[in-house]
Motif scaffolding. Structure first.
Motif, short mmCIF file in Angstrom:
data_model
loop_
_atom_site.label_atom_id
_atom_site.label_comp_id
_atom_site.label_asym_id
_atom_site.label_seq_id
_atom_site.Cartn_x
_atom_site.Cartn_y
_atom_site.Cartn_z
N ASP A 80 0.85 -1.20 0.00
CA ASP A 80 0.00 0.00 0.00
C ASP A 80 0.87 1.23 0.00
OD1 ASP A 80 -2.58 -1.18 0.12
OD2 ASP A 80 -2.15 -1.75 2.18
N THR A 97 -5.03 6.43 -1.31
CA THR A 97 -4.28 5.21 -0.99
C THR A 97 -4.40 4.27 -2.17
OG1 THR A 97 -4.78 5.49 1.34
CG2 THR A 97 -4.01 3.34 0.65
N HIS A 143 -10.54 -4.66 -17.09
CA HIS A 143 -11.90 -4.81 -17.61
C HIS A 143 -12.71 -3.57 -17.26
CE1 HIS A 143 -16.03 -6.87 -17.27
NE2 HIS A 143 -15.83 -6.49 -18.51
N LEU A 144 -13.06 -3.44 -15.98
CA LEU A 144 -13.82 -2.26 -15.58
C LEU A 144 -13.24 -1.59 -14.34
CD1 LEU A 144 -17.44 -3.53 -16.26
CD2 LEU A 144 -16.35 -1.61 -17.38
N GLY A 145 -12.01 -1.92 -14.00
CA GLY A 145 -11.34 -1.16 -12.95
C GLY A 145 -11.50 -1.67 -11.54
N CYS A 146 -11.87 -2.92 -11.35
CA CYS A 146 -11.91 -3.48 -9.99
C CYS A 146 -10.48 -3.71 -9.51
CB CYS A 146 -12.65 -4.81 -9.96
SG CYS A 146 -14.33 -4.70 -10.57
N THR A 147 -10.37 -4.19 -8.27
CA THR A 147 -9.05 -4.48 -7.73
C THR A 147 -8.82 -5.99 -7.78
OG1 THR A 147 -9.31 -2.58 -6.29
CG2 THR A 147 -7.58 -4.14 -5.71
N VAL A 148 -7.70 -6.39 -8.37
CA VAL A 148 -7.45 -7.83 -8.48
C VAL A 148 -6.63 -8.31 -7.29
CG1 VAL A 148 -7.52 -7.78 -11.00
CG2 VAL A 148 -5.33 -7.59 -9.84
N CYS A 166 -14.88 -9.48 -9.50
CA CYS A 166 -16.09 -8.91 -10.09
C CYS A 166 -16.67 -9.79 -11.19
CB CYS A 166 -15.80 -7.53 -10.66
SG CYS A 166 -15.48 -6.32 -9.38
N HIS A 167 -15.86 -10.09 -12.18
CA HIS A 167 -16.38 -10.86 -13.30
C HIS A 167 -15.48 -12.03 -13.66
CE1 HIS A 167 -17.96 -6.72 -13.78
NE2 HIS A 167 -19.07 -7.38 -13.79
N MET A 177 -18.15 2.11 -9.17
CA MET A 177 -18.62 3.30 -9.85
C MET A 177 -19.29 4.23 -8.83
SD MET A 177 -18.92 2.36 -13.46
CE MET A 177 -17.55 1.33 -13.88
N GLN A 221 -20.10 5.09 -18.45
CA GLN A 221 -19.52 3.75 -18.57
C GLN A 221 -20.55 2.69 -18.17
OE1 GLN A 221 -16.02 3.06 -16.24
NE2 GLN A 221 -15.23 1.55 -17.66
N GLN A 238 -22.01 -0.51 -20.32
CA GLN A 238 -21.58 -1.84 -19.84
C GLN A 238 -22.62 -2.41 -18.88
OE1 GLN A 238 -18.51 -3.14 -20.67
NE2 GLN A 238 -17.48 -1.35 -21.51
N PHE A 294 -22.57 -5.85 -17.07
CA PHE A 294 -21.55 -6.20 -16.07
C PHE A 294 -21.84 -5.56 -14.72
CE2 PHE A 294 -18.98 -6.70 -20.00
CZ PHE A 294 -18.72 -8.06 -19.86
N ILE A 295 -22.51 -4.42 -14.72
CA ILE A 295 -22.69 -3.69 -13.47
C ILE A 295 -24.12 -3.93 -12.99
CG2 ILE A 295 -22.61 -1.41 -12.41
CD1 ILE A 295 -20.73 -0.98 -15.16
N GLN A 299 -13.82 0.99 -4.52
CA GLN A 299 -12.49 0.81 -5.11
C GLN A 299 -12.23 -0.67 -5.44
OE1 GLN A 299 -9.03 1.10 -2.61
NE2 GLN A 299 -8.01 2.47 -4.04
N GLN A 300 -12.67 -1.55 -4.55
CA GLN A 300 -12.41 -2.97 -4.75
C GLN A 300 -13.28 -3.56 -5.86
OE1 GLN A 300 -9.93 -4.73 -2.93
NE2 GLN A 300 -9.46 -2.60 -2.46
N PHE A 301 -14.53 -3.13 -5.94
CA PHE A 301 -15.46 -3.74 -6.89
C PHE A 301 -16.00 -2.74 -7.89
CE2 PHE A 301 -15.79 -6.38 -3.03
CZ PHE A 301 -15.40 -7.59 -3.57
N LYS A 302 -15.15 -1.82 -8.28
CA LYS A 302 -15.54 -0.73 -9.16
C LYS A 302 -16.32 -1.19 -10.39
CE LYS A 302 -13.37 3.21 -11.43
NZ LYS A 302 -13.95 4.21 -10.53
N GLY A 303 -15.90 -2.31 -10.96
CA GLY A 303 -16.49 -2.75 -12.22
C GLY A 303 -17.79 -3.50 -12.08
N ARG A 304 -18.24 -3.71 -10.87
CA ARG A 304 -19.46 -4.49 -10.72
C ARG A 304 -20.55 -3.73 -9.97
NH1 ARG A 304 -20.47 -10.82 -10.49
NH2 ARG A 304 -22.73 -10.63 -10.57
N LYS A 327 -3.07 6.27 9.44
CA LYS A 327 -3.47 5.77 8.13
C LYS A 327 -3.41 4.26 7.99
CE LYS A 327 -0.85 7.83 5.42
NZ LYS A 327 0.04 8.88 4.93
N GLN A 344 -6.55 1.78 7.31
CA GLN A 344 -6.60 0.92 6.13
C GLN A 344 -6.89 -0.53 6.52
OE1 GLN A 344 -6.26 2.07 3.06
NE2 GLN A 344 -6.22 0.12 1.96
N GLU A 389 -10.10 -2.83 5.61
CA GLU A 389 -9.95 -4.14 4.95
C GLU A 389 -10.68 -5.22 5.73
OE1 GLU A 389 -5.77 -4.92 4.08
OE2 GLU A 389 -5.79 -3.15 2.76
N TRP A 443 -24.09 -12.81 -5.71
CA TRP A 443 -23.65 -12.91 -7.11
C TRP A 443 -23.65 -14.32 -7.62
CZ3 TRP A 443 -18.85 -9.20 -6.43
CH2 TRP A 443 -19.33 -7.88 -6.40
#
Lengths: 167, 149
Positions: free
Chosen positions: A66, A81, A102-107, A123-124, B1, B10, B14, B17-18, B54-59, B124, B128, B132, B146
């Motif tokens: 981090d 962060t 893909h769509l910006g998730c965190t891997v 996510c996907h 998002m 977006q 898409q 996916f979301i 931030q973690q699941f931005k794409g879904r 910080k 964090q 988490e 899901w």
């Protein structure tokens, strides 16, 4: 002796040339300075962000590092962060951005127990090899970005993102 | 998002996916003896939902919080918000809150209540880690939703 005497005319010519020269220089110098300013601009060391990760503790297994930096959006300052997956590839340090293409998730490394040595996006179901190259037939369309790496006093520093060099 | 123009554009392109929306329900109390605690809970809830984003931005889409004072509490109807989000194409809708009020309502299965952790006194790295840990608490809720379809 007498033929070396400075005449009034010569004295005035020299004086005016001298003073005029200074004035011209005074006007031209700032203009030249402005013109070549981009060249003189010092490259900010601040492009690299210091992390709390010791370089000699890195192994072949990716760890999440981090780091945070200040981001200014117009009048709004915020502490961002971010993270990177860092591991050693021989002697070379590889730092991958965890942002899925893909769509910006965190891997996450080994996020799916069925694929213990790949990066996994929850996510996907996107997957990436250890090098960050995307596994075909999963949603991501490109490999994970890499960070420039550097070292300071034994600690890892991360710089700008660039396109994956393994792809 | 987040609910901003760039992300929504977006989202519209898409949509397949979301499929998940997260709606923070945020209680604001201004009385002298309550405002500090209320602001601390607000800070925690907004940090946590931003971290989930931030973690699941794409879904998932994190909407702006639905904020209410004690007097307005009854005007917020999660099931009405849920209906509107569902008709917009979201399959899974979760409400996140630190307010116990929502857990006392019968039949509200989509409300995720989190205990408000005072983040303001932490540095910080601890902050964090707390976020988490809290995220790990809610991930099973998302993944079970899901995988059930």
């Amino acid at each position: 002796m007498s033929n070396n005497r400075v005449t009034r005319r010569q004295f005035l010519t020299y004086t005016i040339t001298g003073v005029g020269g200074f004035m011209a220089a005074g006007m031209l110098m700032p203009m030249v300075r402005f013109a070549i300013d981009p060249v003189l601009q010092t490259k900010a060391e601040g492009d690299f962000v210091l992390t709390g990760q010791r370089v000699d503790e890195l192994t072949e297994a990716p760890v999440k590092v981090d780091f945070s930096y200040e981001q200014v959006d117009a009048w709004y300052k915020s502490e961002v962060t971010d993270a990177a997956w860092v591991y050693k590839n021989g002697d070379e340090i590889v730092a991958l951005s965890p942002v899925c293409k893909h769509l910006g998730c965190t891997v996450n490394w080994a996020g799916d127990s069925a694929y213990p040595d790949q990066f996994y996006c929850a996510c996907h179901g996107g997957r990436y090899e250890k090098t960050g190259v995307n596994v075909p037939n999963t949603p991501p369309t490109g490999p994970l970005d890499q960070y420039e790496v550097s070292e300071k006093d034994g600690y890892l520093m991360l710089g700008k993102k660039f396109a994956n060099s393994f792809a | 998002m987040f609910f901003n123009v760039k992300d929504i554009e977006q989202f519209q392109s898409q949509k397949q996916f979301i499929d998940t929306a997260i709606v923070p329900l945020l209680s604001l109390e201004f009385a002298d003896d309550r405002s500090r605690q209320s602001s601390s809970a607000a800070e925690f809830l907004m940090s946590l939902t931003a971290f989930i984003e931030q973690q699941f931005k794409g879904r998932l889409l994190v909407t702006p919080p639905f904020s209410y004072t004690p007097a307005l509490k009854d005007a917020i109807r999660p099931e009405a918000i849920k209906d509107e989000l569902q008709s917009a194409g979201f399959k899974h809708i979760f409400f996140m809150t630190c307010d116990h009020h929502w857990t006392t309502i019968e039949g509200e299965r989509d409300v995720i209540w989190m205990p408000a952790i005072p983040l303001e006194s932490m540095d910080k790295a601890v902050k964090q880690r707390i976020l988490e840990d809290q995220l790990k608490q809610v991930i099973p809720t998302f993944t079970s939703a899901w995988t059930s379809v």
